[in-house]
Design a protein around this motif. Structure first.
Motif, PDB file in Angstrom:
ATOM      1  N   HIS A  33      47.384 -44.912  23.083  1.00  0.00           N
ATOM      2  CA  HIS A  33      46.504 -44.726  23.980  1.00  0.00           C
ATOM      3  C   HIS A  33      46.028 -46.266  24.648  1.00  0.00           C
ATOM      4  N   LEU A  34      46.169 -47.335  23.751  1.00  0.00           N
ATOM      5  CA  LEU A  34      45.721 -48.534  24.166  1.00  0.00           C
ATOM      6  C   LEU A  34      46.798 -49.063  25.196  1.00  0.00           C
ATOM      7  N   TRP A  35      48.139 -48.584  25.057  1.00  0.00           N
ATOM      8  CA  TRP A  35      48.985 -49.069  25.861  1.00  0.00           C
ATOM      9  C   TRP A  35      48.796 -48.588  27.168  1.00  0.00           C
ATOM     10  N   GLY A  71      42.988 -33.001  21.523  1.00  0.00           N
ATOM     11  CA  GLY A  71      43.340 -31.565  21.527  1.00  0.00           C
ATOM     12  C   GLY A  71      42.203 -30.466  21.527  1.00  0.00           C
ATOM     13  N   LYS A  72      40.735 -30.934  21.986  1.00  0.00           N
ATOM     14  CA  LYS A  72      39.906 -29.984  22.102  1.00  0.00           C
ATOM     15  C   LYS A  72      39.660 -29.357  23.613  1.00  0.00           C
ATOM     16  N   GLY A  73      40.545 -29.988  24.549  1.00  0.00           N
ATOM     17  CA  GLY A  73      40.256 -29.652  25.705  1.00  0.00           C
ATOM     18  C   GLY A  73      39.159 -30.430  26.635  1.00  0.00           C
ATOM     19  N   PHE A  74      38.638 -31.522  26.132  1.00  0.00           N
ATOM     20  CA  PHE A  74      37.733 -32.471  26.788  1.00  0.00           C
ATOM     21  C   PHE A  74      38.331 -33.168  27.778  1.00  0.00           C
ATOM     22  N   ALA A  75      39.193 -33.648  27.780  1.00  0.00           N
ATOM     23  CA  ALA A  75      39.979 -34.222  29.157  1.00  0.00           C
ATOM     24  C   ALA A  75      40.162 -33.030  29.991  1.00  0.00           C
ATOM     25  N   TYR A  76      40.815 -32.256  29.945  1.00  0.00           N
ATOM     26  CA  TYR A  76      41.055 -31.032  30.647  1.00  0.00           C
ATOM     27  C   TYR A  76      39.754 -30.564  31.332  1.00  0.00           C
ATOM     28  N   ASP A  98      37.079 -38.153  50.261  1.00  0.00           N
ATOM     29  CA  ASP A  98      37.915 -36.865  50.612  1.00  0.00           C
ATOM     30  C   ASP A  98      39.323 -36.493  49.776  1.00  0.00           C
ATOM     31  N   LYS A  99      39.373 -37.675  48.726  1.00  0.00           N
ATOM     32  CA  LYS A  99      40.470 -37.540  48.044  1.00  0.00           C
ATOM     33  C   LYS A  99      40.341 -38.363  46.846  1.00  0.00           C
ATOM     34  N   ILE A 100      40.668 -37.855  45.743  1.00  0.00           N
ATOM     35  CA  ILE A 100      40.629 -38.590  44.440  1.00  0.00           C
ATOM     36  C   ILE A 100      42.046 -39.046  44.205  1.00  0.00           C
ATOM     37  N   VAL A 101      42.343 -40.163  43.650  1.00  0.00           N
ATOM     38  CA  VAL A 101      43.740 -40.731  43.300  1.00  0.00           C
ATOM     39  C   VAL A 101      43.694 -41.430  42.050  1.00  0.00           C
ATOM     40  N   LEU A 102      45.009 -41.562  41.573  1.00  0.00           N
ATOM     41  CA  LEU A 102      44.865 -42.022  40.412  1.00  0.00           C
ATOM     42  C   LEU A 102      46.374 -42.882  40.073  1.00  0.00           C
ATOM     43  N   ILE A 103      46.540 -43.423  38.960  1.00  0.00           N
ATOM     44  CA  ILE A 103      47.768 -44.048  38.583  1.00  0.00           C
ATOM     45  C   ILE A 103      48.201 -43.671  37.010  1.00  0.00           C
ATOM     46  N   VAL A 104      49.210 -43.158  37.018  1.00  0.00           N
ATOM     47  CA  VAL A 104      49.781 -42.901  35.559  1.00  0.00           C
ATOM     48  C   VAL A 104      50.934 -43.419  35.097  1.00  0.00           C
ATOM     49  N   ASN A 105      51.295 -43.965  34.182  1.00  0.00           N
ATOM     50  CA  ASN A 105      52.606 -44.366  33.677  1.00  0.00           C
ATOM     51  C   ASN A 105      53.479 -43.164  33.301  1.00  0.00           C
ATOM     52  N   SER A 106      54.739 -43.701  33.930  1.00  0.00           N
ATOM     53  CA  SER A 106      55.701 -42.656  33.785  1.00  0.00           C
ATOM     54  C   SER A 106      56.120 -42.101  32.254  1.00  0.00           C
ATOM     55  N   LYS A 107      55.701 -42.923  31.530  1.00  0.00           N
ATOM     56  CA  LYS A 107      55.684 -42.701  29.998  1.00  0.00           C
ATOM     57  C   LYS A 107      54.929 -41.598  29.308  1.00  0.00           C
ATOM     58  N   PRO A 128      51.879 -36.553  28.414  1.00  0.00           N
ATOM     59  CA  PRO A 128      50.597 -35.590  28.485  1.00  0.00           C
ATOM     60  C   PRO A 128      49.746 -35.793  29.547  1.00  0.00           C
ATOM     61  N   ALA A 129      49.417 -37.062  29.838  1.00  0.00           N
ATOM     62  CA  ALA A 129      48.463 -37.206  31.138  1.00  0.00           C
ATOM     63  C   ALA A 129      48.925 -36.784  32.304  1.00  0.00           C
ATOM     64  N   GLN A 130      50.380 -37.024  32.590  1.00  0.00           N
ATOM     65  CA  GLN A 130      50.858 -36.136  33.801  1.00  0.00           C
ATOM     66  C   GLN A 130      50.548 -34.821  34.019  1.00  0.00           C
ATOM     67  N   ARG A 131      50.875 -34.032  32.760  1.00  0.00           N
ATOM     68  CA  ARG A 131      50.900 -32.600  32.492  1.00  0.00           C
ATOM     69  C   ARG A 131      49.301 -32.337  32.773  1.00  0.00           C
TER      70      ARG A 131
END
Length: 158
Positions: free
Chosen positions: A27-29, A92-97, A115-124, A127-130
């Motif tokens: 996570h800290l990565w 695993g309890k669905g809190f992030a979702y 009018d839009k929300i954006v984010l950056i996610v590491n290619s590795k 799970p976050a991308q999903r």
């Protein structure tokens, strides 16, 4: 959806909950600790949002307006999400979702000019991308190359 989940802007009363949040090395990565996030709140364009379960903080993220989204090529009507994290003990309890699913309405209520929300996610960070795709974010064509590798940009049009 669990009706005991809600989003709330950070308040000092939740500091003890935030101190109890545990993050794994993995996570800290990809994210920042609650303490690191709180230090960034001196910037008036950043606000920490808590994911609460029965009024106990189980996760958090930052909403960064103006220069946050501008830095990755969007205009000032975009809001950047930073540092999403959920306590490792609550994974695993669905809190992030659930938190991300509630985000569009939260943003509309507190940032009516966005009018839009954006984010950056590491290619590795697959799970976050999903997660982001599952709640309706769409991958943008741009990429950012940083120390931690390739970063994908996602957007959600309100």
């Amino acid at each position: 959806m669990n009706s005991s989940i809600n989003l709330k802007f950070y308040e000092q009363q939740y500091l003890e909950d935030l101190d109890k949040i545990q993050l794994t090395e993995e996570h800290l990565w990809f994210t920042s600790t609650p303490g690191e996030v709180i230090k960034t709140l001196q910037d008036p364009n950043r606000r920490m949002v808590l994911i609460l379960n029965e009024n106990v903080c189980v996760g958090y993220f930052v909403l960064h307006e103006k220069d946050g989204a501008l830095d990755i090529g969007f205009d000032d009507r975009a809001l950047l999400i930073r540092a999403l994290a959920v306590n490792a003990l609550e994974q695993g309890k669905g809190f992030a979702y659930q938190g991300m699913s509630m985000l569009p309405e939260f943003v509309k209520a507190h940032y009516p000019y966005i009018d839009k929300i954006v984010l950056i996610v590491n290619s590795k960070n697959v799970p976050a991308q999903r997660l982001y795709k599952k709640v309706g974010f769409v991958e943008h064509s741009s990429r950012i190359h940083e120390t931690h590798g390739v970063q994908f940009i996602y957007r959600y049009d309100l």
